[in-house]
Design a protein around this motif. Structure first.
Motif, PDB file in Angstrom:
ATOM      1  N   ASP A 241       0.803  -1.225   0.000  1.00 27.66           N
ATOM      2  CA  ASP A 241       0.000   0.000   0.000  1.00 27.66           C
ATOM      3  C   ASP A 241       0.833   1.270   0.000  1.00 27.66           C
ATOM      4  O   ASP A 241       0.352   2.341   0.362  1.00 27.66           O
ATOM      5  CB  ASP A 241      -0.942   0.014   1.212  1.00 27.66           C
ATOM      6  CG  ASP A 241      -0.175  -0.017   2.541  1.00 27.66           C
ATOM      7  OD1 ASP A 241       1.041  -0.307   2.526  1.00 27.66           O
ATOM      8  OD2 ASP A 241      -0.800   0.240   3.578  1.00 27.66           O
ATOM      9  N   CYS A 242       2.090   1.168  -0.422  1.00 28.39           N
ATOM     10  CA  CYS A 242       2.966   2.341  -0.386  1.00 28.39           C
ATOM     11  C   CYS A 242       4.015   2.233  -1.484  1.00 28.39           C
ATOM     12  O   CYS A 242       4.449   1.136  -1.845  1.00 28.39           O
ATOM     13  CB  CYS A 242       3.638   2.454   0.980  1.00 28.39           C
ATOM     14  SG  CYS A 242       4.627   3.953   1.203  1.00 28.39           S
ATOM     15  N   GLY A 243       4.453   3.370  -1.989  1.00 25.17           N
ATOM     16  CA  GLY A 243       5.459   3.387  -3.037  1.00 25.17           C
ATOM     17  C   GLY A 243       4.920   2.820  -4.331  1.00 25.17           C
ATOM     18  O   GLY A 243       3.731   2.952  -4.656  1.00 25.17           O
ATOM     19  N   LEU A 244       5.760   2.149  -5.078  1.00 27.05           N
ATOM     20  CA  LEU A 244       5.342   1.558  -6.339  1.00 27.05           C
ATOM     21  C   LEU A 244       4.289   0.480  -6.163  1.00 27.05           C
ATOM     22  O   LEU A 244       3.598   0.123  -7.121  1.00 27.05           O
ATOM     23  CB  LEU A 244       6.567   0.988  -7.069  1.00 27.05           C
ATOM     24  CG  LEU A 244       7.492   2.027  -7.709  1.00 27.05           C
ATOM     25  CD1 LEU A 244       8.786   1.361  -8.175  1.00 27.05           C
ATOM     26  CD2 LEU A 244       6.805   2.737  -8.863  1.00 27.05           C
ATOM     27  N   GLY A 245       4.152  -0.024  -4.938  1.00 24.85           N
ATOM     28  CA  GLY A 245       3.099  -0.991  -4.668  1.00 24.85           C
ATOM     29  C   GLY A 245       1.708  -0.447  -4.962  1.00 24.85           C
ATOM     30  O   GLY A 245       0.787  -1.211  -5.269  1.00 24.85           O
ATOM     31  N   VAL A 246       1.540   0.871  -4.889  1.00 25.15           N
ATOM     32  CA  VAL A 246       0.257   1.490  -5.210  1.00 25.15           C
ATOM     33  C   VAL A 246      -0.077   1.285  -6.684  1.00 25.15           C
ATOM     34  O   VAL A 246      -1.201   0.921  -7.048  1.00 25.15           O
ATOM     35  CB  VAL A 246       0.289   2.995  -4.869  1.00 25.15           C
ATOM     36  CG1 VAL A 246      -0.975   3.687  -5.346  1.00 25.15           C
ATOM     37  CG2 VAL A 246       0.485   3.200  -3.371  1.00 25.15           C
TER      38      VAL A 246
ATOM     39  N   GLU B 124       1.491  -8.665  -3.133  1.00 22.89           N
ATOM     40  CA  GLU B 124       0.802  -8.539  -4.410  1.00 22.89           C
ATOM     41  C   GLU B 124       1.781  -8.696  -5.572  1.00 22.89           C
ATOM     42  O   GLU B 124       1.441  -9.263  -6.610  1.00 22.89           O
ATOM     43  CB  GLU B 124       0.097  -7.180  -4.502  1.00 22.89           C
ATOM     44  CG  GLU B 124      -0.588  -6.890  -5.830  1.00 22.89           C
ATOM     45  CD  GLU B 124      -1.694  -7.881  -6.191  1.00 22.89           C
ATOM     46  OE1 GLU B 124      -2.127  -7.860  -7.359  1.00 22.89           O
ATOM     47  OE2 GLU B 124      -2.124  -8.664  -5.322  1.00 22.89           O
ATOM     48  N   PHE B 125       3.011  -8.224  -5.375  1.00 25.38           N
ATOM     49  CA  PHE B 125       4.058  -8.417  -6.372  1.00 25.38           C
ATOM     50  C   PHE B 125       4.267  -9.912  -6.615  1.00 25.38           C
ATOM     51  O   PHE B 125       4.285 -10.376  -7.762  1.00 25.38           O
ATOM     52  CB  PHE B 125       5.358  -7.777  -5.892  1.00 25.38           C
ATOM     53  CG  PHE B 125       6.488  -7.834  -6.875  1.00 25.38           C
ATOM     54  CD1 PHE B 125       6.843  -6.706  -7.600  1.00 25.38           C
ATOM     55  CD2 PHE B 125       7.218  -9.000  -7.073  1.00 25.38           C
ATOM     56  CE1 PHE B 125       7.894  -6.742  -8.498  1.00 25.38           C
ATOM     57  CE2 PHE B 125       8.255  -9.051  -7.979  1.00 25.38           C
ATOM     58  CZ  PHE B 125       8.596  -7.916  -8.692  1.00 25.38           C
ATOM     59  N   ALA B 126       4.411 -10.667  -5.535  1.00 22.09           N
ATOM     60  CA  ALA B 126       4.632 -12.110  -5.669  1.00 22.09           C
ATOM     61  C   ALA B 126       3.451 -12.777  -6.364  1.00 22.09           C
ATOM     62  O   ALA B 126       3.634 -13.643  -7.228  1.00 22.09           O
ATOM     63  CB  ALA B 126       4.862 -12.725  -4.292  1.00 22.09           C
ATOM     64  N   ARG B 127       2.233 -12.372  -6.003  1.00 21.14           N
ATOM     65  CA  ARG B 127       1.049 -12.982  -6.625  1.00 21.14           C
ATOM     66  C   ARG B 127       1.010 -12.714  -8.128  1.00 21.14           C
ATOM     67  O   ARG B 127       0.787 -13.629  -8.933  1.00 21.14           O
ATOM     68  CB  ARG B 127      -0.226 -12.435  -5.968  1.00 21.14           C
ATOM     69  CG  ARG B 127      -1.495 -13.155  -6.423  1.00 21.14           C
ATOM     70  CD  ARG B 127      -2.731 -12.344  -6.158  1.00 21.14           C
ATOM     71  NE  ARG B 127      -2.807 -11.145  -6.974  1.00 21.14           N
ATOM     72  CZ  ARG B 127      -3.139 -11.143  -8.267  1.00 21.14           C
ATOM     73  NH1 ARG B 127      -3.418 -12.274  -8.904  1.00 21.14           N
ATOM     74  NH2 ARG B 127      -3.194 -10.010  -8.939  1.00 21.14           N
ATOM     75  N   GLN B 128       1.236 -11.454  -8.522  1.00 19.49           N
ATOM     76  CA  GLN B 128       1.187 -11.114  -9.941  1.00 19.49           C
ATOM     77  C   GLN B 128       2.297 -11.811 -10.726  1.00 19.49           C
ATOM     78  O   GLN B 128       2.079 -12.288 -11.847  1.00 19.49           O
ATOM     79  CB  GLN B 128       1.289  -9.599 -10.131  1.00 19.49           C
ATOM     80  CG  GLN B 128       0.058  -8.842  -9.695  1.00 19.49           C
ATOM     81  CD  GLN B 128       0.108  -7.378 -10.098  1.00 19.49           C
ATOM     82  OE1 GLN B 128       0.808  -6.993 -11.031  1.00 19.49           O
ATOM     83  NE2 GLN B 128      -0.658  -6.539  -9.388  1.00 19.49           N
ATOM     84  N   TYR B 129       3.480 -11.879 -10.135  1.00 16.24           N
ATOM     85  CA  TYR B 129       4.609 -12.525 -10.813  1.00 16.24           C
ATOM     86  C   TYR B 129       4.345 -14.016 -11.027  1.00 16.24           C
ATOM     87  O   TYR B 129       4.481 -14.545 -12.134  1.00 16.24           O
ATOM     88  CB  TYR B 129       5.866 -12.302  -9.982  1.00 16.24           C
ATOM     89  CG  TYR B 129       7.116 -13.010 -10.487  1.00 16.24           C
ATOM     90  CD1 TYR B 129       7.474 -12.990 -11.834  1.00 16.24           C
ATOM     91  CD2 TYR B 129       7.954 -13.670  -9.588  1.00 16.24           C
ATOM     92  CE1 TYR B 129       8.634 -13.622 -12.271  1.00 16.24           C
ATOM     93  CE2 TYR B 129       9.106 -14.297 -10.015  1.00 16.24           C
ATOM     94  CZ  TYR B 129       9.440 -14.275 -11.360  1.00 16.24           C
ATOM     95  OH  TYR B 129      10.582 -14.908 -11.792  1.00 16.24           O
ATOM     96  N   LEU B 130       3.917 -14.703  -9.979  1.00 14.69           N
ATOM     97  CA  LEU B 130       3.733 -16.151 -10.064  1.00 14.69           C
ATOM     98  C   LEU B 130       2.510 -16.544 -10.896  1.00 14.69           C
ATOM     99  O   LEU B 130       2.443 -17.663 -11.413  1.00 14.69           O
ATOM    100  CB  LEU B 130       3.616 -16.748  -8.657  1.00 14.69           C
ATOM    101  CG  LEU B 130       4.885 -16.629  -7.796  1.00 14.69           C
ATOM    102  CD1 LEU B 130       4.630 -17.124  -6.387  1.00 14.69           C
ATOM    103  CD2 LEU B 130       6.048 -17.375  -8.436  1.00 14.69           C
TER     104      LEU B 130
END
Length: 249
Positions: free
Chosen positions: A59-64, A84-90
């Motif tokens: 919820d902060c930085g590029l994660g937004v 969320e990064f891990a979910r989208q990548y995998l």
């Protein structure tokens, strides 16, 4: 000469379009251009290719931008704080190029210096140089795109791998102080990637906590000269979060 100073973060990033490449400063959540990232989130721009040390937290930085589905590809050296990064990548929604942190820093610096590529020993004998790192997965978990092998060469008695430099359509950085000509002063750990990112952008946009008039900064204290900066926007004091807070008992 047209002023480099913009009235708001949204105005400063208004011409960043779908599919643009971005170099983004910060180290963890330190020194991130959070207000400029917020301007991009509001614009709804999509399919961004990002070069950054990391991708923030959920919820902060590029994660937004990541959570909003605005990022297509990330080149980074550390991504371990974002679920969320891990979910989208995998799941195959996001393409990811992992690179050693020092290599990433030098790729950015080299891009800003006009150097197309350089040799480094980092990654020799691993998938970094030999190829096969999963850049993007299929939805079923198989590898859709893998990293290609890179050129290697012997210098003396050591092996080195050729790494290409990075340039981006836009660079987003955060500075403690800046003047109207784009000269910037960074604070502490924010020095780690912001100056290198700023050099790598064809159009560099700096959010500054304090904006001063030309001549007010001591030239000897300037960390990045204004020749590398095309736009400046004052954001005042910003929320400075800590990724993991550790306290004593």
């Amino acid at each position: 000469m047209r002023s480099k100073v913009f009235d708001s973060p949204a105005a400063a990033v208004a011409d960043i379009v779908d599919g643009s490449s971005l170099a983004v400063g910060g180290f963890g959540l330190c020194g991130i251009p959070s207000e400029l990232i917020g301007g991009l989130a509001m614009s709804g721009v999509t399919r961004l290719e990002v070069f950054s040390n990391n991708c923030g937290v959920d919820d902060c930085g590029l994660g937004v931008l990541l959570s909003a589905g605005q990022i297509r590809r990330v080149t980074a050296s550390y991504v371990g704080e974002n679920k969320e990064f891990a979910r989208q990548y995998l799941s195959g929604e996001l393409e990811v190029e992992l690179t050693p942190q020092g290599t990433l820093a030098e790729r950015l610096r080299a891009g800003g210096a006009g150097i197309p590529a350089f040799y480094t020993p980092a990654g020799i004998g691993t998938m970094v140089s030999e190829g096969g790192l999963p850049w993007r997965y299929n939805a079923d978990g198989s590898v859709a795109v893998a990293s290609p092998p890179k050129e290697t060469r012997e210098f003396g008695d050591r092996s080195y791998v050729l790494e290409e430099s990075i340039t981006a359509d836009f660079a987003l950085v955060h500075a403690e102080v800046g003047d109207a000509e784009g000269n910037l002063v960074f604070a502490k750990t924010a020095m780690n990637f912001n100056p290198l990112v700023a050099m790598a952008g064809r159009v560099t946009i700096a959010q500054v906590e304090k904006l001063v008039e030309p001549g007010e900064l001591d030239p000897a204290q300037v960390h990045l000269p204004g020749v590398f900066v095309q736009r400046v926007v004052r954001v005042g004091a910003v929320d400075k979060r800590i990724e993991k807070r550790t306290v004593s008992a």
